[in-house]
Design a protein around this motif. Structure first.
Motif, PDB file in Angstrom:
ATOM      1  N   PHE A  16       1.132  -7.134   4.216  1.00  0.00           N
ATOM      2  CA  PHE A  16       0.336  -6.029   4.740  1.00  0.00           C
ATOM      3  C   PHE A  16       0.366  -4.889   3.725  1.00  0.00           C
ATOM      4  O   PHE A  16       1.446  -4.472   3.291  1.00  0.00           O
ATOM      5  CB  PHE A  16       0.901  -5.543   6.078  1.00  0.00           C
ATOM      6  CG  PHE A  16       1.026  -6.628   7.125  1.00  0.00           C
ATOM      7  CD1 PHE A  16      -0.104  -7.185   7.695  1.00  0.00           C
ATOM      8  CD2 PHE A  16       2.270  -7.085   7.529  1.00  0.00           C
ATOM      9  CE1 PHE A  16       0.005  -8.184   8.663  1.00  0.00           C
ATOM     10  CE2 PHE A  16       2.396  -8.080   8.495  1.00  0.00           C
ATOM     11  CZ  PHE A  16       1.252  -8.628   9.061  1.00  0.00           C
ATOM     12  N   ILE A  17      -0.799  -4.380   3.340  1.00  0.00           N
ATOM     13  CA  ILE A  17      -0.894  -3.334   2.322  1.00  0.00           C
ATOM     14  C   ILE A  17      -1.785  -2.213   2.843  1.00  0.00           C
ATOM     15  O   ILE A  17      -2.920  -2.462   3.273  1.00  0.00           O
ATOM     16  CB  ILE A  17      -1.518  -3.871   1.013  1.00  0.00           C
ATOM     17  CG1 ILE A  17      -0.748  -5.075   0.479  1.00  0.00           C
ATOM     18  CG2 ILE A  17      -1.578  -2.766  -0.056  1.00  0.00           C
ATOM     19  CD1 ILE A  17      -1.476  -5.821  -0.632  1.00  0.00           C
ATOM     20  N   GLY A  18      -1.293  -0.970   2.808  1.00  0.00           N
ATOM     21  CA  GLY A  18      -2.129   0.144   3.225  1.00  0.00           C
ATOM     22  C   GLY A  18      -1.385   1.460   3.214  1.00  0.00           C
ATOM     23  O   GLY A  18      -0.161   1.510   3.024  1.00  0.00           O
ATOM     24  N   SER A  19      -2.115   2.537   3.403  1.00  0.00           N
ATOM     25  CA  SER A  19      -1.535   3.872   3.545  1.00  0.00           C
ATOM     26  C   SER A  19      -1.279   4.147   5.021  1.00  0.00           C
ATOM     27  O   SER A  19      -1.973   3.609   5.891  1.00  0.00           O
ATOM     28  CB  SER A  19      -2.478   4.921   2.964  1.00  0.00           C
ATOM     29  OG  SER A  19      -2.706   4.692   1.578  1.00  0.00           O
ATOM     30  N   ASN A  20      -0.281   4.994   5.305  1.00  0.00           N
ATOM     31  CA  ASN A  20       0.075   5.344   6.689  1.00  0.00           C
ATOM     32  C   ASN A  20       0.329   4.098   7.541  1.00  0.00           C
ATOM     33  O   ASN A  20       0.029   4.073   8.736  1.00  0.00           O
ATOM     34  CB  ASN A  20      -1.037   6.184   7.335  1.00  0.00           C
ATOM     35  CG  ASN A  20      -1.302   7.458   6.573  1.00  0.00           C
ATOM     36  OD1 ASN A  20      -0.385   8.204   6.250  1.00  0.00           O
ATOM     37  ND2 ASN A  20      -2.561   7.706   6.261  1.00  0.00           N
ATOM     38  N   LEU A  21       0.919   3.084   6.931  1.00  0.00           N
ATOM     39  CA  LEU A  21       1.092   1.812   7.617  1.00  0.00           C
ATOM     40  C   LEU A  21       2.219   1.848   8.650  1.00  0.00           C
ATOM     41  O   LEU A  21       2.264   1.020   9.554  1.00  0.00           O
ATOM     42  CB  LEU A  21       1.357   0.704   6.586  1.00  0.00           C
ATOM     43  CG  LEU A  21       0.752  -0.670   6.865  1.00  0.00           C
ATOM     44  CD1 LEU A  21      -0.753  -0.568   7.063  1.00  0.00           C
ATOM     45  CD2 LEU A  21       1.067  -1.626   5.724  1.00  0.00           C
ATOM     46  N   ALA A 216      -4.568   1.271  -3.856  1.00  0.00           N
ATOM     47  CA  ALA A 216      -4.595   0.125  -2.947  1.00  0.00           C
ATOM     48  C   ALA A 216      -5.236  -1.088  -3.607  1.00  0.00           C
ATOM     49  O   ALA A 216      -4.763  -2.224  -3.448  1.00  0.00           O
ATOM     50  CB  ALA A 216      -5.351   0.490  -1.669  1.00  0.00           C
ATOM     51  N   HIS A 217      -6.306  -0.852  -4.370  1.00  0.00           N
ATOM     52  CA  HIS A 217      -6.962  -1.975  -5.062  1.00  0.00           C
ATOM     53  C   HIS A 217      -6.014  -2.610  -6.071  1.00  0.00           C
ATOM     54  O   HIS A 217      -5.940  -3.842  -6.172  1.00  0.00           O
ATOM     55  CB  HIS A 217      -8.233  -1.501  -5.762  1.00  0.00           C
ATOM     56  CG  HIS A 217      -8.886  -2.565  -6.595  1.00  0.00           C
ATOM     57  ND1 HIS A 217      -9.620  -3.596  -6.041  1.00  0.00           N
ATOM     58  CD2 HIS A 217      -8.886  -2.780  -7.948  1.00  0.00           C
ATOM     59  CE1 HIS A 217     -10.057  -4.393  -7.008  1.00  0.00           C
ATOM     60  NE2 HIS A 217      -9.626  -3.922  -8.165  1.00  0.00           N
ATOM     61  N   ALA A 218      -5.304  -1.781  -6.848  1.00  0.00           N
ATOM     62  CA  ALA A 218      -4.398  -2.308  -7.870  1.00  0.00           C
ATOM     63  C   ALA A 218      -3.275  -3.130  -7.238  1.00  0.00           C
ATOM     64  O   ALA A 218      -2.953  -4.235  -7.700  1.00  0.00           O
ATOM     65  CB  ALA A 218      -3.826  -1.164  -8.706  1.00  0.00           C
ATOM     66  N   VAL A 219      -2.660  -2.603  -6.184  1.00  0.00           N
ATOM     67  CA  VAL A 219      -1.562  -3.317  -5.520  1.00  0.00           C
ATOM     68  C   VAL A 219      -2.077  -4.617  -4.907  1.00  0.00           C
ATOM     69  O   VAL A 219      -1.449  -5.678  -5.034  1.00  0.00           O
ATOM     70  CB  VAL A 219      -0.894  -2.424  -4.456  1.00  0.00           C
ATOM     71  CG1 VAL A 219       0.137  -3.221  -3.650  1.00  0.00           C
ATOM     72  CG2 VAL A 219      -0.229  -1.218  -5.110  1.00  0.00           C
ATOM     73  N   HIS A 220      -3.237  -4.542  -4.267  1.00  0.00           N
ATOM     74  CA  HIS A 220      -3.825  -5.735  -3.658  1.00  0.00           C
ATOM     75  C   HIS A 220      -4.114  -6.802  -4.701  1.00  0.00           C
ATOM     76  O   HIS A 220      -3.817  -7.988  -4.494  1.00  0.00           O
ATOM     77  CB  HIS A 220      -5.112  -5.359  -2.919  1.00  0.00           C
ATOM     78  CG  HIS A 220      -5.875  -6.533  -2.395  1.00  0.00           C
ATOM     79  ND1 HIS A 220      -6.949  -7.093  -3.065  1.00  0.00           N
ATOM     80  CD2 HIS A 220      -5.706  -7.285  -1.274  1.00  0.00           C
ATOM     81  CE1 HIS A 220      -7.418  -8.116  -2.378  1.00  0.00           C
ATOM     82  NE2 HIS A 220      -6.688  -8.253  -1.290  1.00  0.00           N
TER      83      HIS A 220
END
Length: 360
Positions: A16-21, A216-220
């Motif tokens: 799971f990848i995201g901000s405010n997760l 987020a794009h780079a981590v994904h």
């Protein structure tokens, strides 16, 4: 939010990848929680995020306990690993107790190794809080500790139940640690995705500034590349070894200079340039390609020159590399930017020429 699936021969699990997760932690991780949870962190990360996770676990109604370790690569050893076992035993952890790793690569590797070996295997969840651990070490099931003669020489392949990446944790990451993580991001592009490399060159300032969509794009992208490679080769018998681009030289730097004096990403950055120089020696790469990579690494304040070491020290440390097969050292080299390969055709003369200006 991005959700990826890692499909290995042992089992499948989500990333799971995201901000405010954290707001969605209970919902996302509920299928992977067991009745009792061991939350493992270190003295740096715990004051920042432990209370939030305790609140989440209290709300979920799960029993939990904490094990807080000293912080730093120099503590990635048997003595610190035993502190995890001590905490598990003292709190009567069972085989079904979930071990949660809250921290960077050192915590993830040690907690994962403890999970792999405690009562012959307990479930664990990765909650990486550094860029390096988010894009690389938390995914793929490599766990372990260092030995004075070599990095990560003692460990196990053991996959997590889930990987939970909240990008907000990077807001508290020191700039040097963020730069160290960028070494692994750039590594992925260099070894297998020239379009990603071009994207990084165009978006490097936005990445440094941690613009949410760009980050987020780079981590994904890195996690997707890692997931694809691990699915094809879970235990590094083939293509997974490509992920070690720059690491044979980098691990030698870390071992010789003392673990923690050079951050892992810093050593990988300098090691990747040495891999480029070796690729030039073998007639693959052009020096202009190496200079292109030097410019990109320099933009994120990473070292592109290794420390001076004796040739004997270089060779001694590299001879302990995990890619050594039948006594032959193997190296990840670049046929071109975006295309890596593994070779055992590297001679001592090739290495001496590559390392010549870095020999003390």
């Amino acid at each position: 939010m991005y959700t990826l699936n890692v499909a290995t021969t042992s089992h499948q699990y989500p990333i799971f990848i995201g901000s405010n997760l954290l707001e969605s932690a209970n919902h996302l991780l509920a299928p992977y929680f067991t009745n009792k949870i061991a939350l493992i962190s270190n003295e740096t990360v715990a004051p920042l995020y432990l209370q939030q996770w305790e609140k989440i676990l209290n709300h979920s109604g799960h029993e939990y306990f904490n094990i807080i370790l000293p912080d730093g690569e120099k503590y990635k050893n048997w003595q610190t690993l035993n502190l995890i076992y001590d905490g598990l035993m003292q709190n009567r952890a069972e085989r079904k107790t979930t071990i949660m790793a809250l921290g960077g690569g050192v915590i993830g590797d040690m907690a994962g190794f403890a999970a792999a070996t405690y009562q012959r295997g307990a479930p664990f969840i990765q909650i990486p809080t550094t860029l390096l651990s988010q894009v690389d070490s938390s995914v793929g099931g490599k766990t372990g500790i260092n030995h004075p003669m070599g990095k990560n020489m003692i460990g196990a392949f053991y996959q997590p139940q889930a990987v939970f990446i909240d990008l907000n944790s990077l807001h508290t990451l020191p700039p040097r640690e963020f730069s160290a993580g960028m070494a692994e991001v750039i590594k992925y592009a260099v070894l297998g995705d020239i379009e990603f490399l071009e994207w990084l060159e165009s978006n490097i300032e936005a990445l440094i500034n941690q613009e949410p969509d760009v980050l987020a794009h780079a981590v994904h992208r890195c996690c997707q590349m890692k997931a694809d490679i691990v699915a094809a080769d879970e235990k590094e018998s083939g293509v997974r070894a490509l992920l070690n681009l720059g690491h044979t030289f980098g691990h030698a730097i870390e071992a010789e200079m003392g673990y923690g004096n050079w951050l892992h990403g810093e050593a990988v950055a300098a090691g990747t340039i040495l891999a480029c120089r070796l690729s030039e020696q073998l007639g693959y790469l052009h020096q202009d390609d190496t200079q292109r990579l030097i410019r990109l690494l320099s933009q994120v304040n990473l070292p592109v020159t290794p420390p001076k070491m004796s040739l004997e020290a270089w060779l001694m440390h590299m001879s302990h590399d995990k890619k050594v097969m039948d006594g032959n050292m193997r190296f990840v080299v670049l046929k071109q930017l975006g295309e890596a390969t593994i070779t055992d055709k590297v001679t001592t003369q090739n290495l001496a020429a590559t390392l010549n200006q870095y020999i003390s």
